[in-house]
Design an enzyme around this catalytic site. Structure first.
Site, short mmCIF file in Angstrom:
data_model
loop_
_atom_site.label_atom_id
_atom_site.label_comp_id
_atom_site.label_asym_id
_atom_site.label_seq_id
_atom_site.Cartn_x
_atom_site.Cartn_y
_atom_site.Cartn_z
N HIS A 179 1.05 -1.30 0.01
CA HIS A 179 -0.05 0.21 -0.09
C HIS A 179 0.93 1.25 0.05
O HIS A 179 2.18 1.14 0.63
CB HIS A 179 -1.06 0.13 1.40
N GLU A 186 0.69 3.77 2.02
CA GLU A 186 1.14 4.39 3.14
C GLU A 186 2.19 3.37 3.73
O GLU A 186 3.28 4.00 4.26
CB GLU A 186 -0.06 4.20 4.14
N CYS A 191 -6.43 1.31 5.85
CA CYS A 191 -6.99 0.04 6.12
C CYS A 191 -6.41 -0.51 7.55
O CYS A 191 -5.32 0.55 8.01
CB CYS A 191 -6.41 -1.05 5.14
#
Lengths: 163, 163
Positions: free
Chosen positions: B70, B72, B100
């Site tokens: 991801h 992030e 998430c």
């Protein structure tokens, strides 16, 4: 009690403990992890399933100065690279300490088949969160070589305090 | 309403959207992220605080065939490498979609100061879990350029269906 499964789980947890020991030797908090894949094949014309360790990893948060460099995260990345796919639906992850929420949610993304851990993490364990962070299909088993996995951590911090 | 802060947040969210656009161009689900650090220094003998983008990242789950890749997670690793330390207590992470649980828990480990996101993720958003996955010190702000961040995702899937 499925003693055959227990023997398999204990044998693989010893492998995860070896990774944890490597972490301790490197002055990392000693958590180790392996991922075992069930791989189908044919032997003498008969189809068979073999279990193979496709990833080994230990905590590297100190070396990488990255608190997300947990054993599980590295093992997941190594395993998906090995498989060349995004899912670990035929894999079991063995880890000496209960996964944190980050690792449990990562294991959700890869839809791992089973998670087997040693000792609980009462402070950061993913089981304190609801709803469950794991994928609905994932089987989670805790307490395999629990005392030994806990001792690996407590021995490390005892030695730290003596230094 | 702190309009000065809003302007800063909007400006940085545009930068995160640029990263999301890059992801879309690479046929990745378009989520983008940047990390901004407050760095102290001296200018003409006076101490001052400047804000600098220390990490830019976008979703790479398809390219890396790793569903944990991801935006992030990559930005966190880049930012800790940039700082040479394990904590992002002086940093704000801007991301186009609500993190998430994996990413929220990773942001907990690095003790990020602020998380600013665009649109909610009703299926996998970390805000559905309790207790909070974020660090108690982290300020979480949602809804910055919400419509634009949501449109980036919905436009991507509309185009996919047409193909």
């Amino acid at each position: 009690m499925d003693l055959e499964q227990l023997k398999i789980d204990v044998d693989y947890m010893v492998q995860a403990l070896k990774e944890a020991q490597t972490a301790a030797d490197e002055d990392e908090i000693p958590i180790g992890c392996i991922i075992v894949a069930e791989e189908g094949g044919k032997k003498r014309g008969k189809s068979s399933v073999s279990k193979n360790i496709i990833a080994r990893a230990h905590n590297l948060t100190e070396m990488l100065k990255d608190p997300t460099a947990h054993a599980e995260m590295q093992a997941i990345t190594a395993a998906t690279a090995h498989i060349g796919g995004k899912y670990l639906g035929q894999c079991t992850l063995y880890v000496t300490v209960e996964p944190c929420p980050m690792c449990a949610a990562a294991l959700n993304w890869v839809q791992v088949k089973r998670v087997v851990y040693g000792c609980k993490d009462p402070k950061r364990g993913s089981s304190m969160f609801s709803p469950s962070l794991y994928h609905p299909k994932t089987e989670v088993v805790g307490g395999v070589l629990e005392k030994e996995c806990a001792a690996m951590i407590s021995d490390f911090f005892k030695k730290k305090r003596v230094k």
